[in-house]
Design an enzyme around this catalytic site. Structure first.
Site, PDB file in Angstrom:
ATOM      1  N   HIS A 151      34.004 -12.831   5.618  1.00 52.00           N
ATOM      2  CA  HIS A 151      32.795 -12.110   5.412  1.00 52.00           C
ATOM      3  C   HIS A 151      31.615 -12.869   5.790  1.00 52.00           C
ATOM      4  CE1 HIS A 151      29.927 -13.358   1.994  1.00 52.00           C
ATOM      5  NE2 HIS A 151      31.036 -14.287   2.002  1.00 52.00           N
ATOM      6  N   CYS A 152      30.570 -11.749   6.365  1.00 52.65           N
ATOM      7  CA  CYS A 152      29.217 -12.091   6.508  1.00 52.65           C
ATOM      8  C   CYS A 152      28.299 -11.097   5.976  1.00 52.65           C
ATOM      9  CB  CYS A 152      29.081 -12.401   8.057  1.00 52.65           C
ATOM     10  SG  CYS A 152      29.498 -11.081   9.197  1.00 52.65           S
ATOM     11  N   VAL A 153      27.134 -11.031   6.293  1.00 48.85           N
ATOM     12  CA  VAL A 153      26.186 -10.103   5.851  1.00 48.85           C
ATOM     13  C   VAL A 153      26.573  -8.675   6.078  1.00 48.85           C
ATOM     14  CG1 VAL A 153      23.788  -9.300   5.762  1.00 48.85           C
ATOM     15  CG2 VAL A 153      24.252 -11.890   5.814  1.00 48.85           C
ATOM     16  N   MET A 154      26.948  -8.434   7.367  1.00 52.11           N
ATOM     17  CA  MET A 154      27.148  -6.940   7.857  1.00 52.11           C
ATOM     18  C   MET A 154      28.717  -6.890   7.899  1.00 52.11           C
ATOM     19  SD  MET A 154      24.635  -5.193   7.585  1.00 52.11           S
ATOM     20  CE  MET A 154      25.128  -3.702   8.269  1.00 52.11           C
ATOM     21  N   GLY A 155      29.443  -7.798   8.107  1.00 49.45           N
ATOM     22  CA  GLY A 155      30.938  -8.155   8.602  1.00 49.45           C
ATOM     23  C   GLY A 155      31.345  -7.387   9.698  1.00 49.45           C
ATOM     24  N   ARG A 156      30.347  -7.553  10.655  1.00 53.91           N
ATOM     25  CA  ARG A 156      30.554  -6.955  11.989  1.00 53.91           C
ATOM     26  C   ARG A 156      30.455  -7.899  13.177  1.00 53.91           C
ATOM     27  NH1 ARG A 156      27.481  -1.251  12.243  1.00 53.91           N
ATOM     28  NH2 ARG A 156      25.939  -2.215  10.844  1.00 53.91           N
ATOM     29  N   SER A 157      29.964  -8.929  12.822  1.00 54.33           N
ATOM     30  CA  SER A 157      29.574  -9.992  13.914  1.00 54.33           C
ATOM     31  C   SER A 157      30.002 -11.424  13.781  1.00 54.33           C
ATOM     32  CB  SER A 157      28.042 -10.288  14.348  1.00 54.33           C
ATOM     33  OG  SER A 157      27.662 -10.868  15.475  1.00 54.33           O
ATOM     34  N   ARG A 158      29.645 -12.200  13.004  1.00 57.30           N
ATOM     35  CA  ARG A 158      30.264 -13.431  12.913  1.00 57.30           C
ATOM     36  C   ARG A 158      31.600 -13.599  12.192  1.00 57.30           C
ATOM     37  NH1 ARG A 158      25.129 -14.713   8.978  1.00 57.30           N
ATOM     38  NH2 ARG A 158      25.283 -12.529   9.112  1.00 57.30           N
TER      39      ARG A 158
END
Length: 167
Positions: free
Chosen positions: A102-109
């Site tokens: 996971h990351c903040v938006m779950g789309r990049s990192r």
């Protein structure tokens, strides 16, 4: 899904990868299963999957890879590609384990780290990795991360070609 080296394969440019990412993606949701026993999720205000112990238990999550920092196009995420891939691979070596990346938006990192895992440990090209994940989750690695994935793809393809050329 290609898992073998093809001599005519050429790593696509950034614009081509962006077109692939935007073509036919699923709707955005807070958490998605993107691979056997692997979920990618976000850190939304209402649904922080990584901190919601009931949601984690419901999904059966046993391990978390947190990528919730440094989402800038200039950040060198590639320095974590191999260590993240080792962590994911070790976690998935036990079929009882389930992983949330996971990351903040779950789309990049988080998506970039899991794409790198598919490329490093599952011998996928960057295109195959993107196509695999985007079937189940809307992902949008930033330009800097796409560039780093392209570089990884070129390095891996060169290594695989060298290995197949050896007698």
């Amino acid at each position: 899904m290609k898992t073998t080296v093809e001599e005519d394969y050429v790593t696509p440019g950034g614009y081509e990868l962006e077109k692939i990412l935007n073509r036919g993606s699923v709707a955005y949701t807070h958490v998605n299963q993107v691979w056997d026993n692997v979920y990618i999720g976000d850190e939304s205000v209402t649904t922080d999957t990584a901190r919601d112990k009931y949601k984690l238990k419901e999904l059966g999550i046993t391990h978390i890879l947190n990528a919730a920092r440094d989402d800038t196009t200039t950040f060198d995420l590639s320095q974590y590609f191999y260590s993240a891939a080792r962590f994911i691979d070790k976690t998935l070596s036990d079929p009882q384990n389930k992983l949330l990346v996971h990351c903040v938006m779950g789309r990049s990192r988080s998506a970039t780290l899991f794409l790198a895992y598919l490329m490093i440990c599952r011998n996928m090209t960057v295109v195959d990795a993107i196509e695999t994940v985007k079937k189940r989750r809307r992902i949008i690695p930033n330009w800097g991360f796409l560039k780093q994935l392209r570089e990884l793809d070129m390095q891996l393809q060169e290594t695989r070609l060298e290995q197949t050329a050896e007698p």
